[in-house]
Design a protein around this motif. Structure first.
Motif, PDB file in Angstrom:
ATOM      1  N   ASP A  82       0.836  -1.206   0.000  1.00 53.21           N
ATOM      2  CA  ASP A  82       0.000   0.000   0.000  1.00 53.21           C
ATOM      3  C   ASP A  82       0.870   1.255   0.000  1.00 53.21           C
ATOM      4  N   ALA A  83       0.289   2.339  -0.472  1.00 51.87           N
ATOM      5  CA  ALA A  83       0.872   3.674  -0.315  1.00 51.87           C
ATOM      6  C   ALA A  83       0.050   4.351   0.768  1.00 51.87           C
ATOM      7  N   VAL A  84       0.704   4.699   1.878  1.00 55.32           N
ATOM      8  CA  VAL A  84       0.005   5.201   3.057  1.00 55.32           C
ATOM      9  C   VAL A  84       0.395   6.646   3.333  1.00 55.32           C
ATOM     10  N   LEU A  85      -0.608   7.473   3.572  1.00 60.88           N
ATOM     11  CA  LEU A  85      -0.396   8.854   3.961  1.00 60.88           C
ATOM     12  C   LEU A  85      -0.983   9.036   5.359  1.00 60.88           C
ATOM     13  N   TRP A  86      -0.143   9.462   6.312  1.00 63.02           N
ATOM     14  CA  TRP A  86      -0.624   9.744   7.667  1.00 63.02           C
ATOM     15  C   TRP A  86      -0.684  11.247   7.859  1.00 63.02           C
ATOM     16  N   ASP A  87      -1.884  11.752   8.089  1.00 64.54           N
ATOM     17  CA  ASP A  87      -2.109  13.181   8.267  1.00 64.54           C
ATOM     18  C   ASP A  87      -2.944  13.365   9.533  1.00 64.54           C
ATOM     19  N   CYS A  88      -2.392  13.771  10.651  1.00 65.02           N
ATOM     20  CA  CYS A  88      -1.021  14.197  10.805  1.00 65.02           C
ATOM     21  C   CYS A  88      -0.520  13.912  12.213  1.00 65.02           C
ATOM     22  N   VAL A  89       0.793  14.006  12.370  1.00 69.59           N
ATOM     23  CA  VAL A  89       1.463  13.746  13.644  1.00 69.59           C
ATOM     24  C   VAL A  89       0.970  14.710  14.718  1.00 69.59           C
ATOM     25  N   THR A  90       0.847  15.978  14.396  1.00 73.32           N
ATOM     26  CA  THR A  90       0.492  16.974  15.406  1.00 73.32           C
ATOM     27  C   THR A  90      -0.895  16.716  15.984  1.00 73.32           C
ATOM     28  N   THR A  91      -1.834  16.337  15.150  1.00 71.30           N
ATOM     29  CA  THR A  91      -3.180  16.033  15.624  1.00 71.30           C
ATOM     30  C   THR A  91      -3.164  14.794  16.505  1.00 71.30           C
ATOM     31  N   TRP A  92      -2.457  13.748  16.054  1.00 70.51           N
ATOM     32  CA  TRP A  92      -2.334  12.528  16.864  1.00 70.51           C
ATOM     33  C   TRP A  92      -1.725  12.852  18.226  1.00 70.51           C
ATOM     34  N   LEU A  93      -0.647  13.644  18.231  1.00 67.79           N
ATOM     35  CA  LEU A  93       0.028  13.966  19.485  1.00 67.79           C
ATOM     36  C   LEU A  93      -0.912  14.693  20.442  1.00 67.79           C
ATOM     37  N   GLU A 150       4.684  23.561  26.450  1.00 71.55           N
ATOM     38  CA  GLU A 150       6.091  23.132  26.449  1.00 71.55           C
ATOM     39  C   GLU A 150       6.240  21.615  26.301  1.00 71.55           C
ATOM     40  N   LEU A 151       5.398  20.856  26.984  1.00 72.87           N
ATOM     41  CA  LEU A 151       5.464  19.394  26.891  1.00 72.87           C
ATOM     42  C   LEU A 151       5.112  18.922  25.480  1.00 72.87           C
ATOM     43  N   TYR A 152       4.077  19.517  24.918  1.00 71.00           N
ATOM     44  CA  TYR A 152       3.664  19.188  23.546  1.00 71.00           C
ATOM     45  C   TYR A 152       4.805  19.471  22.567  1.00 71.00           C
ATOM     46  N   MET A 153       5.421  20.640  22.702  1.00 73.37           N
ATOM     47  CA  MET A 153       6.507  21.012  21.790  1.00 73.37           C
ATOM     48  C   MET A 153       7.709  20.083  21.947  1.00 73.37           C
ATOM     49  N   LYS A 154       8.007  19.678  23.174  1.00 77.12           N
ATOM     50  CA  LYS A 154       9.108  18.737  23.431  1.00 77.12           C
ATOM     51  C   LYS A 154       8.847  17.418  22.697  1.00 77.12           C
ATOM     52  N   TRP A 155       7.615  16.882  22.847  1.00 75.63           N
ATOM     53  CA  TRP A 155       7.303  15.607  22.201  1.00 75.63           C
ATOM     54  C   TRP A 155       7.266  15.741  20.683  1.00 75.63           C
ATOM     55  N   LEU A 156       6.723  16.829  20.188  1.00 72.80           N
ATOM     56  CA  LEU A 156       6.674  17.020  18.738  1.00 72.80           C
ATOM     57  C   LEU A 156       8.091  17.084  18.170  1.00 72.80           C
ATOM     58  N   GLY A 157       8.978  17.798  18.844  1.00 73.76           N
ATOM     59  CA  GLY A 157      10.376  17.852  18.403  1.00 73.76           C
ATOM     60  C   GLY A 157      11.031  16.485  18.427  1.00 73.76           C
ATOM     61  N   THR A 158      10.783  15.712  19.464  1.00 79.81           N
ATOM     62  CA  THR A 158      11.343  14.358  19.581  1.00 79.81           C
ATOM     63  C   THR A 158      10.873  13.483  18.424  1.00 79.81           C
ATOM     64  N   ILE A 159       9.577  13.532  18.156  1.00 81.03           N
ATOM     65  CA  ILE A 159       9.000  12.722  17.074  1.00 81.03           C
ATOM     66  C   ILE A 159       9.571  13.151  15.727  1.00 81.03           C
TER      67      ILE A 159
END
Length: 182
Positions: A82-93, A150-159
């Protein structure tokens, strides 16, 4: 099966990330086009937007999987090649980090909760990349995102760092233009 290609796309809100990602999947010679959507209809505007996107994708031949939380469950619906598009990381986080806020029991407040979700996400993305021929992941850029926790931004940067490290290609979108960073 051999590992598929992983493409990471980041950029500001409404910068053209999703359109570019869809074009990459549409132009691939892969099997089924799968859209992994992380959005939740928390209000009428978002409900309308999700419904409009569902209809648009249906007309364009996409198979949509809506997975706002517990991302690993989506693996059951992904086929080899399959060709998979995940939209999006920020919403999931945001969904995962603040899950339980209505009951005053957020993951963000529970020691080890987000670390466990991060481990699951890494494993899931690795399995997805092994199964799919193409995996395109979309996310908002850390400093361009609307959430300033700050916690959200830390995790988003890590991901993001992990995604770029494991991707074959990484693009940054700005005003509808894709800038190749890797």
């Amino acid at each position: 099966m051999a590992k598929g290609k992983l493409i990471f796309i980041s950029g500001g809100v409404r910068s053209g990330k999703s359109s570019y990602a869809e074009m990459l999947v549409r132009n691939s010679a892969c099997g089924r086009k799968v859209y992994l959507a992380s959005g939740r209809a928390n209000d009428s505007e978002m409900a309308e937007r999700i419904e409009r996107h569902r209809e648009d994708r249906k007309l364009d031949g996409w198979h949509t999987i809506e997975q706002p939380i517990r991302f690993e469950e989506a693996l059951l619906n992904i086929g080899e090649g399959d060709a998979v598009l995940w939209d999006c990381v920020t919403t999931w986080l945001a969904n995962e980090l603040y899950n339980g806020w209505e009951q005053n029991d957020m993951c963000a407040d529970q020691p080890g909760c987000m670390e466990a979700k991060w481990t699951h996400l890494q494993r899931t993305l690795t399995e997805l990349n092994d199964k799919a021929e193409l995996l395109v992941v979309v996310s908002n850029e850390v400093l361009d995102d609307f959430i300033r926790d700050e916690l959200y931004m830390k995790w988003l940067g890590t991901i993001h760092l992990w995604l770029v490290q494991h991707s074959d290609h990484a693009f940054e979108m700005e005003n509808g233009l894709a800038f190749k960073r890797k």
